[in-house]
Write an enzyme that holds these catalytic residues in place. Structure first.
Site, PDB file in Angstrom:
ATOM      1  N   HIS A  94       0.837  -1.200   0.000  1.00 41.89           N
ATOM      2  CA  HIS A  94       0.000   0.000   0.000  1.00 41.89           C
ATOM      3  C   HIS A  94       0.869   1.245   0.000  1.00 41.89           C
ATOM      4  CE1 HIS A  94      -2.001  -3.179   2.422  1.00 41.89           C
ATOM      5  NE2 HIS A  94      -2.979  -2.943   1.585  1.00 41.89           N
ATOM      6  N   GLY A 133      -5.979   9.910  10.954  1.00 36.52           N
ATOM      7  CA  GLY A 133      -7.185   9.673  11.748  1.00 36.52           C
ATOM      8  C   GLY A 133      -7.510  10.868  12.625  1.00 36.52           C
TER       9      GLY A 133
END
Lengths: 580, 580
Positions: free
Chosen positions: B217, B560
């Site tokens: 990723h 986040g």
């Protein structure tokens, strides 16, 4: 980009070596390509496929139980040589005849036809079925001009299944022909590919566009449009393929069809599934019954981005071959009984007779001329190397983009063979013949086949005794012209290398008639060759079976003509330097 | 580039639909992912795998005979939700217990662990084996922190073969654990990948360089070096993998090893074979005996260019599972007996109970508050949509790049669910709970699991009767903080969303204590949240099992934390507008 390679000219050899190592339990490498590890049943027909490298799984990945018996594997984007094809054919022959099955490209046609003639001369029954599934590459009334793409797979499969159940070669040919007549494909491209070692793509598609019908080597397509959504592309592909249904198909409703969605390299599996979703819906809505769809990478072009859709209009007989089990490195279906395995039936590579008769020793005069031949070949190799990418690009306009690489590879092999022959004290004729053999064997493709013939004819004329004079050289070039015209079936004006070789041969003959030296005659003729090569840009090409889009090359010179002029020019410098 | 898609947010659903259609004879789609078409034998253990989409064949391509019984398939680069995993587990359960087998990423761990807890609460025996084969992602003494890549395949296979021959779950766990302990991989990347609909790559590697150890990723690798030749790369990979041989292996000579050479997407087959050639030579030179090598694309990242090499140090028991036959959409080996097929044993999808109890009707006051909740969720969705790519990029620095997409998808689902609940006259509490359920179910990943918990806790506090005051909201946020801290095991200072939620909750409580309105308290707390999110750029992250390279994120804020502050800020505008 292509990222992983060593010496780019070794790429094709090294990949076959690695491929065979990874799949050593089921296939084996022999000279010319790969074959099944276990021999076919004595007396049965066998299927030999082949083509250029750079398209894996096509073609090596399709060798194995339930599919091809052997594959001749050419260099990157170049047809295998006739020698390679013969070697594979001989390695898999078990006495029941051989079907050659391959996609319709100029180089493949030339080399497979040469190999077929050679094997027939040896008494082996060889037939050919040439796959022409790409509907974008010529009109429906000229199906024989169409290229072959992913529709090759069902034709290979139909032939191999028929052969393996023991049908005679006639029947294998009939079934493969029927399959060929019932398979249609259409592709689109989003981007080109970069060959190993190249620093830019062989061809390009504008950002945000797709080229409908572009070939797997960058052959231009029908038109460009803005890149559609996945669903939009599914609709376009299905619509165009349903517009060309074989005559034998009546109503769509209830008709059974094999479906292949092929990714060309950089369009990945998830994207293929997204578009397949819509294709499946559309075909089903039309009442078609989809039989064993294949959504995968089957015939690729390195990292080229694109997809092709294939519809395979089944009849009962073909459906049996389509659903039949297969187990090859890249294609699997169902459960196939393991091959009967014993030490005895492991197929053994046919070793080429590298230890031929020792070369004939040439006279001192001819050995001196042979040194000039070697120097000329070296100069030609260097000249082509400088222009290799340009030549590839010219070729990609109408052909398959392999010209520059093929010429470079052929000349490299020719130089090596010439040097070895000279070291063995061969004369000019033998050095040229050896160089021609090596060129066609190692380069493959169209240019390899033609240049092999040119050098061999020149060598036959020069012989190994007398110092060559202008008349001898002119006779050799004239013989080369004849042979090339016969093999490639090209006339002056067809936009091929004949457009250079023909005036060059005439000028050499004129110079010889005036008793010029070789150097003087060659220099004069070289000027004419240069002009002739440039003049090919104005020619309207002959549209042949494997050059369906050659008309797009109007305005650019022919790569074969250009490389011939480059070689003549490079040789000119050497011939003048040595005052031949 | 990713070329073929429709609405990018539908990509993962559409690909599963197309995948299941293409392979309808052997697998079937159920809610949450795909399962084998035919049920396992009653009473046997079964193996459930799963992970994000975008890595095909991982993970759906590995469902079938001889491999996994089912796969939970998350969104692009995002873990499947706990709900999805439970649905797959229930669909394949035949009473003998379930092994969860997956690669070690934060979102996968979080959701599989949640699912395991839920299923255990239902009395189902569920165990987990987490694959950690990527030696670049943590030191050997911290193997539990390593990521899983292509080494997942042999672990899946060992578990599935053991399960299908009827071994009890304890034995399946033992064998899978043994396989996990004996598999090591190392990858390199040449380029990043572009997600469907994105206009630039998620991450990049400098031209002419490779990043050694980069994750699938885009997780940063160990170091960058100039791109080597194919042979040079083979030497590097083999050397590093041979430097970390399991302790149980004595001499290399005669040791049997499974080998996987995996292409990440844009490095094509021919290149893989060129490098495999050298790998095969090097391992053989060291005396190793290569057993059934696999050279293929197994775990990809769209068009990312890269390769990984896996060595699987066999013992007799594991070798039997490694060479065992398998037949799945993407992995085939040998001949496997066809599944017993009857109408009765076709696995049937477990339908989620969409027709739940009708929603409780809220009071007029609470319905009014619910309208504000919906408007706040819509504003949050829009704010995240604007920042989606930025969030993905922040996440790619230390995590797996799925944060932006996951948040967008979760909020879209949350808004839909909230609107539906409001249409059914639900109050604020029920609207929030429905939104939280939809978020975690549809988004998956780490953020989906955490935000589902946050909204549900807030909903539980707000209830469906009274107009919410600042104290009620503060209590709900405090409960959400507690629950999130328990689930994610993060403390303030660990560089997570807790670093925003914690001061936000404190400020809300302080505002409530001063009897401020909801709007006043929220506005004050929102400022603090913004500052706290930015301050995470200075934090030294806790290095957890699935964030082995989080330290690389020093200097950048936590995605986040940033998205939480964005949502709080978007909600602030709505809360103030409605003078709540």
């Amino acid at each position: 980009m292509t990222y992983l390679f060593n010496n780019p000219t070794q790429f094709a050899d090294e990949l076959v070596e690695g491929f065979a190592a990874a799949h050593r339990n089921t296939i084996q490498r022999v000279n010319g390509g790969v074959i099944r590890r276990y021999k076919a049943k004595p007396g049965q027909a066998v299927v030999v496929i082949g083509g250029g490298s750079g398209h894996y799984p096509a073609f090596g990945g399709f060798v194995g139980q339930g599919l091809a018996h052997g594959a001749a594997l050419g260099n990157v984007f170049a047809a295998p040589s006739a020698q390679q094809i013969c070697q594979i054919a001989q390695a898999v022959d078990v006495g029941g005849g051989i079907l050659f099955c391959y996609a319709n490209y100029a180089g493949d046609v030339l080399n497979f036809e040469q190999a077929q003639a050679q094997l027939r001369a040896q008494g082996i029954d060889v037939r050919s079925v040439v796959v022409t599934d790409d509907i974008a590459s010529a009109a429906v009334v000229e199906q024989h001009k169409r290229r072959g793409i992913a529709g090759t797979l069902p034709v290979f499969k139909a032939a191999a299944v028929a052969a393996d159940v023991g049908k005679p070669l006639d029947e294998v040919v009939r079934i493969a022909t029927e399959a060929k007549d019932r398979v249609r494909s259409l592709g689109v491209a989003f981007s080109g590919c970069t060959l190993p070692g190249a620093n830019k793509p062989l061809f390009e598609v504008a950002d945000g566009k797709i080229e409908v019908g572009m070939g797997i080597h960058g052959e231009p397509g029908l038109y460009r449009v803005d890149a559609p959504s996945a669903d939009g592309l599914a609709e376009m592909l299905v619509e165009k393929l349903l517009a060309e249904i074989p005559l034998s198909i009546g109503s769509l409703s209830g008709t059974r069809v094999g479906v292949i969605l092929n990714g060309l390299g950089a369009v990945k599996y998830e994207e293929l599934f997204v578009i397949y979703r819509k294709i499946d819906q559309l075909l089903t809505q039309d009442g078609l019954i989809i039989v064993e769809p294949v959504v995968d990478e089957l015939i690729t072009s390195f990292d080229m981005a694109g997809v092709s859709l294939t519809l395979y209009w089944l009849n009962d007989e073909l459906e049996q071959t389509w659903i039949a089990a297969a187990d090859t490195p890249a294609f699997h279906r169902g459960n196939i009984a393991p091959a009967v395995q014993s030490e005895e039936n492991i197929a053994v590579a046919v070793q080429p007779s590298h230890d031929k008769q020792p070369l004939k020793i040439g006279s001192a005069d001819s050995q001196a001329a042979a040194k000039v031949v070697l120097a000329a070949l070296e100069a030609a190799r260097d000249a082509i190397e400088l222009q290799q990418e340009v030549l590839g690009r010219l070729d990609a306009i109408a052909g398959d983009g392999d010209h520059g690489i093929g010429m470079q590879r052929g000349l490299t092999a020719a130089v090596e063979a010439a040097r070895a022959a000279l070291d063995a004290q061969a004369g000019a004729g033998t050095v040229l013949t050896a160089a021609g053999d090596a060129w066609s064997d190692r380069a493959g493709g169209t240019s390899g086949a033609l240049w092999g013939v040119i050098l061999r004819n020149l060598g036959n004329a020069l012989r190994d005794e007398a110092k060559p004079d202008a008349a001898t050289v002119a006779i050799g070039v004239a013989a080369a012209l004849d042979a090339v015209s016969n093999l490639g079936k090209a006339q002056p004006g067809d936009k091929t290398l004949v457009d250079v070789l023909h005036p060059f041969a005439q000028a050499l003959a004129a110079g010889a008639a005036q008793n010029l030296t070789v150097a003087a005659a060659w220099t004069m003729a070289a000027h004419i060759a240069d002009e002739a090569a440039q003049a090919t840009r104005n020619l309207m090409p002959r549209i042949g079976r494997a050059r369906p889009h050659a008309e797009k090359s109007i305005g650019t010179p022919d790569p074969g003509a250009v490389s011939m002029a480059l070689i003549i020019r490079a040789a000119d410098k050497i011939v003048r330097k040595h005052c031949l």
